[in-house]
Design an enzyme around this catalytic site. Sequence first.
Site, short mmCIF file in Angstrom:
data_model
loop_
_atom_site.label_atom_id
_atom_site.label_comp_id
_atom_site.label_asym_id
_atom_site.label_seq_id
_atom_site.Cartn_x
_atom_site.Cartn_y
_atom_site.Cartn_z
N TYR A 91 -2.51 0.33 9.85
CA TYR A 91 -2.60 -0.34 8.55
C TYR A 91 -1.33 -0.12 7.73
O TYR A 91 -0.72 -1.07 7.24
CB TYR A 91 -3.82 0.17 7.78
N SER A 149 0.83 -1.20 0.00
CA SER A 149 0.00 0.00 0.00
C SER A 149 0.87 1.25 0.00
O SER A 149 1.95 1.28 0.60
CB SER A 149 -0.91 0.01 1.23
N LYS A 174 1.60 -2.96 6.66
CA LYS A 174 2.03 -3.24 5.29
C LYS A 174 3.54 -3.10 5.15
O LYS A 174 4.19 -3.90 4.46
CB LYS A 174 1.31 -2.31 4.31
#
Length: 322
Positions: free
Chosen positions: A141, A117, A145
């Site tokens: 998040y 991402s 990643k």
Amino acid sequence: MAWLVTGGAGYIGAHVVRAFVQAGTPVVVLDALTSGHPQFVPADVPFVRGTILDGDLVRHTLVEHEVTGVVHLAGFKYAGVSVTRPLLTYQQNVTGTATLLEQMQAVGVDQLVFSSSAATYGTPDVDLVTESTPTSPESPYGESKLIGEWLLADQEKAAGLRHTSLRYFNVVGSATPELYDTSPHNLFPVVLRLLAEGRTPQINGDDYPTPDGTCVRDYIHVEDLAATHLAAAHALADGRPLERVYNLGSGDGVSVRQIMTTIAEVTGLDFEPVVAPRRSGDPARIVASGELAARDLGWRMTHDLRSMVASAWEAQQRAAAR
């Protein structure tokens, strides 16, 4: 001999599976259906329902289907929600990835394409993000990643894993009306659902230092994204050298106002979005270069904004009619 797509029943994962099927590359899906949909998996594609946290199931799937490589998309994908649910985010995205890598090593599967991402960059202070732009994630998040990428790099040193990671921003549109974005957080499905319900979407801030005052971002069509996952898998299978990380960016981006205008034109729904205050932490512009991916993986954007909106609207209408 097949490629395993984790999260292959989700919006992006199902498009990746579709790309593999169309290319004649055997594929198998592993998905817990937390946010995926079983009807997104073609009837002739083997489907294993379960989580990557289940090491025994992962190993059994790899062996039973003679898997030679993995495209890893499974995980918790909501950056905003991850701030309030960090433990779930790390469990799904870090522990899950570690479990997958452990079982791959155990059975000798040494090829992996990781769906990463652009959240790994946080809020970069550059006009154009490249792979050399420093990473500074601002949510669990994004952090998860980045840790996933570190795990892959460490497995390369420890066990010879061959891998690459694809970083991207906003994925939109549909390659076929049967596959659509059901996220409760992404801009396109949120706006299209509001319009279908006769409600007015909103723009969060129109006083940014951009040409029309609204935020500018990369928006890429899911079909182009899926094609590049397939290209990366084929490159690994062919033994071609790849960079550890590629950005899949547009190079110029579009604004939220441009998106709203295009949605009105495509849908024929005449509306004026409500302008709300800025959201805390929203940078004015984040746009990435896709030059490296174009060089090595044939990355290119074959859909313009109008095509992105039209395909998303058609899929949303088809879904609403079911």
